[in-house]
Write a protein that holds these residues in place. Structure first.
Motif, short mmCIF file in Angstrom:
data_model
loop_
_atom_site.label_atom_id
_atom_site.label_comp_id
_atom_site.label_asym_id
_atom_site.label_seq_id
_atom_site.Cartn_x
_atom_site.Cartn_y
_atom_site.Cartn_z
N MET A 1 -1.20 30.11 -16.83
CA MET A 1 -3.07 30.47 -17.93
C MET A 1 -3.60 30.51 -16.47
N ALA A 2 -4.64 31.65 -17.55
CA ALA A 2 -5.81 31.42 -16.45
C ALA A 2 -6.84 30.39 -16.63
N ALA A 3 -7.51 30.46 -15.56
CA ALA A 3 -8.73 29.34 -15.54
C ALA A 3 -9.30 29.34 -16.48
N THR A 4 -10.10 30.38 -16.74
CA THR A 4 -11.11 30.29 -18.56
C THR A 4 -10.73 29.79 -19.57
N THR A 5 -9.41 29.37 -19.41
CA THR A 5 -9.19 29.28 -21.10
C THR A 5 -9.18 27.71 -20.61
N ILE A 6 -9.68 26.51 -19.73
CA ILE A 6 -10.26 25.38 -19.66
C ILE A 6 -11.11 25.18 -19.98
N PRO A 7 -11.45 24.72 -20.81
CA PRO A 7 -12.97 24.60 -20.92
C PRO A 7 -13.29 23.34 -20.43
N SER A 8 -15.04 23.76 -20.73
CA SER A 8 -16.14 22.59 -19.66
C SER A 8 -16.54 21.75 -20.20
N VAL A 9 -17.80 21.11 -19.47
CA VAL A 9 -18.57 20.25 -19.91
C VAL A 9 -19.60 20.93 -18.77
N ALA A 35 1.86 17.83 1.45
CA ALA A 35 2.35 17.77 0.81
C ALA A 35 1.58 18.03 -0.49
N THR A 36 0.05 17.30 0.49
CA THR A 36 -0.32 17.42 -0.83
C THR A 36 -1.35 18.98 -0.77
N LYS A 37 -1.55 19.07 -0.02
CA LYS A 37 -1.68 20.86 -0.04
C LYS A 37 -1.16 21.50 -0.20
N ALA A 38 0.09 21.56 -0.23
CA ALA A 38 1.05 22.79 -1.10
C ALA A 38 0.47 22.18 -2.65
N ALA A 39 0.60 21.09 -2.57
CA ALA A 39 0.58 20.82 -4.75
C ALA A 39 -1.08 21.54 -4.99
N VAL A 40 -2.36 21.47 -4.14
CA VAL A 40 -3.46 22.03 -4.75
C VAL A 40 -3.29 23.79 -4.93
N LEU A 41 -2.47 24.16 -3.69
CA LEU A 41 -2.04 25.40 -3.66
C LEU A 41 -1.51 25.40 -5.07
N GLU A 42 -0.22 24.92 -5.72
CA GLU A 42 0.52 25.68 -6.66
C GLU A 42 -0.87 25.37 -7.80
N ALA A 43 -1.66 24.24 -7.49
CA ALA A 43 -1.72 23.69 -9.13
C ALA A 43 -2.98 25.30 -9.27
N ILE A 44 -4.00 26.10 -7.97
CA ILE A 44 -4.38 26.54 -8.02
C ILE A 44 -3.97 27.96 -9.21
N LYS A 45 -2.61 28.03 -8.17
CA LYS A 45 -2.42 29.15 -8.92
C LYS A 45 -1.80 29.49 -10.24
N VAL A 46 -1.49 28.01 -10.44
CA VAL A 46 -0.99 28.06 -12.48
C VAL A 46 -2.54 27.50 -13.38
N GLY A 47 -3.75 27.55 -12.74
CA GLY A 47 -4.86 27.38 -13.27
C GLY A 47 -5.58 26.74 -13.12
N TYR A 48 -5.66 25.49 -12.35
CA TYR A 48 -6.67 24.00 -12.45
C TYR A 48 -8.18 24.87 -11.25
N ARG A 49 -8.71 24.08 -11.50
CA ARG A 49 -10.38 25.03 -11.01
C ARG A 49 -10.95 23.79 -10.67
#
Length: 300
Positions: A1-9, A35-49
């Protein structure tokens, strides 16, 4: 999922829009730095911004390191692509996007574990603390300022002297703790609500399974081909608030983002809005059942 699909306020007084779905980094028991660093990197990859951290979570350092690594790897081209919310200054970043007062309370010394001793718990100088927050914004250290776990009464105290009103109030909010009066008050004052513990903070010492094991939510999920968690998160999203949800599991990270292209029916919403209400996360469950803490819990 691209980050741009997440709406903003758009937040009051903040030139940068805030993505409404964010990844929380509080874990219990603590996941550890790597573990936290790896999880944040993974989250960036799947679309979290948008990432939510705090001194109390012990996650500021790995979040900062993960962002630096994401830039090095080319996962993002600029720090400006991310929105970072924190509750204390220690992120190895030039600035944060949203800086919150974590609790309407003061501890007189650094603590490494909870609950804490009663003698170190003090009332917060709300107006003085807010003046310092305003100075942080004026100095460019943060793009927006706000509060967390603040009740109507305490927010009114801030507003009585503030030159910059809070942009956000981050509180527990989920189908079993709907916060109707607080939402109405904050909407009237132009303060955006962010929901933490949208799934009840299951498997933590301060949360429970009342959301993930709720039969009404499970029945709705089955009828919609969704998970119970997705139904709960979708309900929160439809309330017009932003969401902090935490998982270090890649598939659950993706599932928590998969709430944007469908809606609950009126019947679904009516069923959810009839669920009995009970606050789950309390300051007393973290800091201890001290008189001043219990008084503040009773307000929110």
């Amino acid at each position: 999922m691209a980050a741009t699909t997440i709406p903003s306020v758009n937040l009051k007084g903040c030139e940068k829009a805030m993505p409404v779905l964010s990844m929380g980094t509080a874990s219990y028991p603590p996941a550890g730095l790597e573990a936290t660093k790896a999880a944040v990197l993974e989250a960036i990859k799947v679309g979290y911004r948008h990432f939510d951290t705090a001194f109390a979570y012990g996650s500021e350092k790995p979040v900062g390191e993960a962002i630096a690594e994401a830039l090095r790897l080319g996962l993002i081209q600029s720090r400006d692509e991310l929105f970072v919310t924190t509750k204390l200054w220690n992120l190895q970043l030039d600035y944060v996007d949203l800086y919150l007062i974590h609790w309407p309370i003061r501890l007189t010394e650094m603590v490494s574990k909870t609950p804490v001793a009663r003698e170190i718990v003090r009332p917060l100088d709300v107006k003085g603390a807010w003046a310092a927050m305003e100075e942080c914004k004026k100095l460019g250290l943060t793009k927006a300022i706000g509060v967390s776990n603040f009740a109507t009464k305490t927010i009114q105290e801030i507003l009585s002297s503030a030159t910059i009103p809070p942009a956000v109030n981050q509180v527990e909010l989920n189908p079993l703790w709907r916060q109707e009066k607080l939402k109405e008050f904050c909407k009237e004052k132009g303060i955006h609500i962010t929901a933490y513990s949208p799934l009840g903070a299951n498997n933590t010492k301060w949360g429970d399974n009342r959301i993930v094991d709720n039969q009404v939510l499970a029945d709705i999920a089955k009828s919609r081909g969704k998970t119970t968690a997705q139904v709960a998160l979708r309900w929160v999203f439809e309330e017009g608030v932003s969401i902090v949800t935490k998982s270090f599991n890649r598939e659950r990270m993706k599932a928590n983002l998969d709430i944007l292209d469908w809606s609950l029916t009126e019947e679904d919403i009516q069923k959810i809005n009839q669920l009995p209400q009970r606050k789950g996360t309390t300051m007393a469950s973290v800091l201890g059942a001290h008189d001043i803490v219990l008084e503040l819990d009773a307000l929110l």
